[in-house]
Scaffold this motif. Sequence first.
Motif, mmCIF file in Angstrom:
data_model
loop_
_atom_site.group_PDB
_atom_site.id
_atom_site.type_symbol
_atom_site.label_atom_id
_atom_site.label_comp_id
_atom_site.label_asym_id
_atom_site.label_seq_id
_atom_site.Cartn_x
_atom_site.Cartn_y
_atom_site.Cartn_z
ATOM 1 N N LYS A 267 -3.595 1.141 2.466
ATOM 2 C CA LYS A 267 -4.128 1.836 3.518
ATOM 3 C C LYS A 267 -4.599 0.780 4.614
ATOM 4 O O LYS A 267 -4.367 0.872 5.717
ATOM 5 N N THR A 268 -5.199 -0.102 4.030
ATOM 6 C CA THR A 268 -5.745 -1.416 4.954
ATOM 7 C C THR A 268 -4.652 -2.000 5.430
ATOM 8 O O THR A 268 -4.650 -2.364 6.589
ATOM 9 N N SER B 237 -2.624 0.312 8.172
ATOM 10 C CA SER B 237 -3.714 0.770 9.463
ATOM 11 C C SER B 237 -3.561 -0.050 10.711
ATOM 12 O O SER B 237 -3.447 1.154 11.707
ATOM 13 N N LYS C 146 -2.098 2.462 14.140
ATOM 14 C CA LYS C 146 -3.040 2.421 15.336
ATOM 15 C C LYS C 146 -2.280 1.938 16.507
ATOM 16 O O LYS C 146 -2.342 2.047 17.555
ATOM 17 N N SER D 42 -0.972 10.460 9.117
ATOM 18 C CA SER D 42 -2.648 10.450 9.313
ATOM 19 C C SER D 42 -2.870 12.049 8.858
ATOM 20 O O SER D 42 -3.993 12.014 7.881
#
Length: 260
Positions: free
Chosen positions: A94-95, A98, A102, A139
């Motif tokens: 997820k990190t 991300s 974005k 998301s």
Amino acid sequence: MLNNFFKKLPKSIISGLVLVFWLCIWQLAYLVIGSDIVFASPINTFKRVLELALTGEFWLCILNSVWYILLGFVLAILISVPLSALTARFSFLKTLFSPIIKLVKATPVASFIVLALFWFQSGVVSFIAFLMVVPLIYSNLTEGFLNVDTSLLEMAKVYKFSFFKKVRLIYIPSLLPYFVAALKTGLGFAFKAGIAAEVIGLPKNTLGEQVYNAKIYIETTDLFALTVVIILLSVIMERVFIFLLKLLSKKLLKGGGKDD
């Protein structure tokens, strides 16, 4: 009193009244502006839609645009579902993803369209539809995975549910509302971004090309008619996808899938 009156009416009648209201507003705006070049009337718009519907070229444009956009949309679903599951399971993923999510959300669609025209000879429309939809579905489903009832997962562990049984009885019911919401929003974005890509890239025999031609030749009524058609296609595709999704989920929940 008015609220109580509307609550007693069937949804179909309410939808019809709302449609009539906005058509009246549209007609009023047309009368105020008073120029067919600047603003088309609803009567002329729908008359033009019917005229276009009688031509083979128009249906070819619809088929091409729907194919390009839905191809990107389906690919976005196929990528987003496993990606959201993996990032929900492994926090480091997820990190890792991300910043990309974005970046895609923040970058204007037009920038991606221009870049895609440099990168690809064809497939620009599908790529743009794919790119705009992935962050939305990802998301929503990531949030859905994180909100799955942990007590149900503990129960599944105690009773030694198989992977498929866990998916069928726990994850599908929990994720369905998030997925439906993602589809509703995502399809609208896919059509808007896809048509924008067609207007800039001008692939032959597409609705976007027709929109561009209407703008070049100042055919305002054609522009309004094509916009109405695009909106209707988006709504129809949304209903079809949600119907198929709910049908599939009902089949799985009733035991359509095999449990190990």
